[in-house]
Design a protein around this motif. Sequence first.
Motif, PDB file in Angstrom:
ATOM      1  N   LEU A 142      12.422  -1.944 -13.701  1.00  0.00           N
ATOM      2  CA  LEU A 142      12.802  -1.230 -12.484  1.00  0.00           C
ATOM      3  C   LEU A 142      12.129   0.147 -12.414  1.00  0.00           C
ATOM      4  CD1 LEU A 142      16.607  -2.098 -12.160  1.00  0.00           C
ATOM      5  CD2 LEU A 142      14.732  -2.895 -10.723  1.00  0.00           C
ATOM      6  N   VAL A 143      12.124   0.860 -13.541  1.00  0.00           N
ATOM      7  CA  VAL A 143      11.485   2.177 -13.550  1.00  0.00           C
ATOM      8  C   VAL A 143       9.990   2.050 -13.292  1.00  0.00           C
ATOM      9  CG1 VAL A 143      10.930   4.163 -15.003  1.00  0.00           C
ATOM     10  CG2 VAL A 143      13.238   3.213 -15.025  1.00  0.00           C
ATOM     11  N   GLY A 144       9.363   1.026 -13.899  1.00  0.00           N
ATOM     12  CA  GLY A 144       7.939   0.817 -13.655  1.00  0.00           C
ATOM     13  C   GLY A 144       7.642   0.488 -12.207  1.00  0.00           C
ATOM     14  N   ALA A 145       8.472  -0.377 -11.612  1.00  0.00           N
ATOM     15  CA  ALA A 145       8.276  -0.716 -10.203  1.00  0.00           C
ATOM     16  C   ALA A 145       8.462   0.513  -9.316  1.00  0.00           C
ATOM     17  CB  ALA A 145       9.256  -1.814  -9.793  1.00  0.00           C
ATOM     18  N   PHE A 146       9.456   1.339  -9.636  1.00  0.00           N
ATOM     19  CA  PHE A 146       9.672   2.557  -8.849  1.00  0.00           C
ATOM     20  C   PHE A 146       8.497   3.515  -8.995  1.00  0.00           C
ATOM     21  CE2 PHE A 146      11.349   6.888  -8.367  1.00  0.00           C
ATOM     22  CZ  PHE A 146      11.869   6.795  -7.086  1.00  0.00           C
ATOM     23  N   ALA A 147       7.934   3.616 -10.205  1.00  0.00           N
ATOM     24  CA  ALA A 147       6.781   4.502 -10.415  1.00  0.00           C
ATOM     25  C   ALA A 147       5.569   4.023  -9.630  1.00  0.00           C
ATOM     26  CB  ALA A 147       6.469   4.582 -11.908  1.00  0.00           C
ATOM     27  N   ILE A 148       5.349   2.695  -9.627  1.00  0.00           N
ATOM     28  CA  ILE A 148       4.225   2.152  -8.853  1.00  0.00           C
ATOM     29  C   ILE A 148       4.424   2.418  -7.369  1.00  0.00           C
ATOM     30  CG2 ILE A 148       3.054   0.014  -8.191  1.00  0.00           C
ATOM     31  CD1 ILE A 148       3.662  -1.036 -10.994  1.00  0.00           C
ATOM     32  N   TRP A 149       5.654   2.190  -6.889  1.00  0.00           N
ATOM     33  CA  TRP A 149       5.931   2.460  -5.470  1.00  0.00           C
ATOM     34  C   TRP A 149       5.723   3.930  -5.156  1.00  0.00           C
ATOM     35  CZ3 TRP A 149       9.782   5.685  -3.528  1.00  0.00           C
ATOM     36  CH2 TRP A 149       9.898   5.673  -2.146  1.00  0.00           C
ATOM     37  N   TRP A 150       6.187   4.813  -6.026  1.00  0.00           N
ATOM     38  CA  TRP A 150       6.039   6.252  -5.796  1.00  0.00           C
ATOM     39  C   TRP A 150       4.566   6.632  -5.732  1.00  0.00           C
ATOM     40  CZ3 TRP A 150       9.664  10.033  -4.922  1.00  0.00           C
ATOM     41  CH2 TRP A 150       9.219  11.354  -4.991  1.00  0.00           C
ATOM     42  N   ARG A 151       3.749   6.029  -6.613  1.00  0.00           N
ATOM     43  CA  ARG A 151       2.327   6.327  -6.620  1.00  0.00           C
ATOM     44  C   ARG A 151       1.673   5.896  -5.315  1.00  0.00           C
ATOM     45  NH1 ARG A 151      -1.782   9.554  -7.911  1.00  0.00           N
ATOM     46  NH2 ARG A 151      -3.736   8.405  -8.134  1.00  0.00           N
ATOM     47  N   PHE A 152       1.942   4.659  -4.885  1.00  0.00           N
ATOM     48  CA  PHE A 152       1.359   4.181  -3.644  1.00  0.00           C
ATOM     49  C   PHE A 152       1.882   4.972  -2.456  1.00  0.00           C
ATOM     50  CE2 PHE A 152       0.154   0.419  -6.073  1.00  0.00           C
ATOM     51  CZ  PHE A 152      -1.093   0.140  -5.512  1.00  0.00           C
ATOM     52  N   ASP A 153       3.140   5.369  -2.491  1.00  0.00           N
ATOM     53  CA  ASP A 153       3.691   6.144  -1.387  1.00  0.00           C
ATOM     54  C   ASP A 153       3.023   7.518  -1.308  1.00  0.00           C
ATOM     55  OD1 ASP A 153       5.911   6.367   0.694  1.00  0.00           O
ATOM     56  OD2 ASP A 153       6.292   8.136  -0.535  1.00  0.00           O
ATOM     57  N   ALA A 154       2.768   8.113  -2.469  1.00  0.00           N
ATOM     58  CA  ALA A 154       2.095   9.417  -2.467  1.00  0.00           C
ATOM     59  C   ALA A 154       0.676   9.296  -1.924  1.00  0.00           C
ATOM     60  CB  ALA A 154       2.079   9.988  -3.887  1.00  0.00           C
ATOM     61  N   VAL A 155      -0.032   8.240  -2.311  1.00  0.00           N
ATOM     62  CA  VAL A 155      -1.393   8.025  -1.812  1.00  0.00           C
ATOM     63  C   VAL A 155      -1.381   7.831  -0.301  1.00  0.00           C
ATOM     64  CG1 VAL A 155      -3.378   6.471  -1.861  1.00  0.00           C
ATOM     65  CG2 VAL A 155      -2.248   7.128  -3.992  1.00  0.00           C
ATOM     66  N   ASN A 156      -0.455   7.009   0.188  1.00  0.00           N
ATOM     67  CA  ASN A 156      -0.360   6.791   1.632  1.00  0.00           C
ATOM     68  C   ASN A 156      -0.010   8.069   2.373  1.00  0.00           C
ATOM     69  OD1 ASN A 156      -0.963   4.063   1.441  1.00  0.00           O
ATOM     70  ND2 ASN A 156       1.173   3.473   1.160  1.00  0.00           N
ATOM     71  N   GLN A 157       0.852   8.893   1.758  1.00  0.00           N
ATOM     72  CA  GLN A 157       1.224  10.146   2.410  1.00  0.00           C
ATOM     73  C   GLN A 157       0.026  11.077   2.530  1.00  0.00           C
ATOM     74  OE1 GLN A 157       4.125  10.612   3.762  1.00  0.00           O
ATOM     75  NE2 GLN A 157       3.689  12.675   4.502  1.00  0.00           N
TER      76      GLN A 157
END
Length: 447
Positions: free
Chosen positions: A383-398
């Motif tokens: 779960l933490v890994g999935a959240f980190a991946i999502w956070w990374r992609f969200d930051a890139v998209n932002q």
Amino acid sequence: MIHVLAADPTLADFGKDPVWISIIKAVGIFVFLMLSVLFGVWFERKLISRMQNRYGPNRAGKFGLLQSVADGVKMGLKEDLFPRTVDKVVYLLAPVIMVIPAFATFAIVPFGPMVNMFGVQTPLQLTDLPVAVLFVLAMGAVSVYGVVLAGWSSRSPYALLGGLRSAAQVVSYEVAMGLSFVAVFLFAGTLSTSEIVASQASGGALELFGMSIPMPSWNVVLLLPSFLIYVVCAFGEAARIPFDLPEGEGELVGGFQTEYSSSLKFALIMMGEYLHTFIASAMAITLFLGGWRAPYPISLWDGANSGYWPFLWFFIKFVLVFCFVVWVRASLPRVRYDQLMALGWKVLIPLNLAWILLVATVRAYRMEGVDQTTVLVIAAVVLVGAFAIWWRFDAVNQRRKEAAKAQVEAEYEELREEPTAGGFPVPPLDLPHYHGVQRKEVPSGSN
């Protein structure tokens, strides 16, 4: 004298009822649904009006309770008009196709445990199937034919577009809804609705670091992501706001029901839409909210889950879920169609697949007897890994969005300084002269 039993029904308990008991159950479900539609319309109008600081229906009968009855009588007695170009057979059958599967779906909804009804021991449920939840999905898919045929038979571009929208929407969100059920099947080990409710009787205990921690019994706690995804999909499947795109008045006049006048056919369409909302509410209760079982602390009472009391708990949950549906309608605006499709295919389905993979892994480790602490640590790491991946992609998209916004602002500033920079010779309105031509002042009052 009606006596009660305190027992959970199983698949072996169905198919043994006398015909007259089955008729009583079927009639009872029909009456329950008809009254639910009748008072659900009044309740929704009343609740939304209170949320918007209005009175709502308050003239016909006490508290306006007879307003829905008056509307139903009016639609039943109005002249039944047929546009000249419609396909009359399909035009008439479409509302019926919307309603019949909705009534049939409630046959597998468990309303209570085993009871003694007029001397016959029977489950408080019409019937059950080994694949009952798949039956619900199948009936939901069949009812979409009514919407599509209503739009096609009307021979109207707006109605046809509404029918096509409904088909694409249901295909998109039915996939995500079916995937949200998989985690429930893995935990319950069955697709039978009565046995899924029975599996939520006790959550057992969790052995963690040498301590025994009691686990909650309802699936909504352990399978919260599945429940949240199901809630979103239920709005899309039932075409409720914010996902009521098949009948978007702003762009489609009235959608698939544009050519249906306020007659009995229109009443059937409205009934079908409410029944689909009730089905979504009943399945949420059955699969995630403990079914007919009493909530805590009422469940501490020994007789809370026996007899006909469970039907009261089911009805209370049913009303609360419907209140949530109305609350969403009063709070959120309609989304765009591209946002609807992107949410279904790009967000809900990938999230479902990742969650199912995690749940299946945890269940496999538990079945092999692996220490529960190890299983929870692995799940937490995933779960933490999935959240980190999502956070990374969200930051890139932002960052991409901010860069695109800055580029648009720079182009806008360039056009403000030089209107012809974009290739469009726009006269500067803030200058008195343009290309040596004196601007003429027009006297006030002249034409």
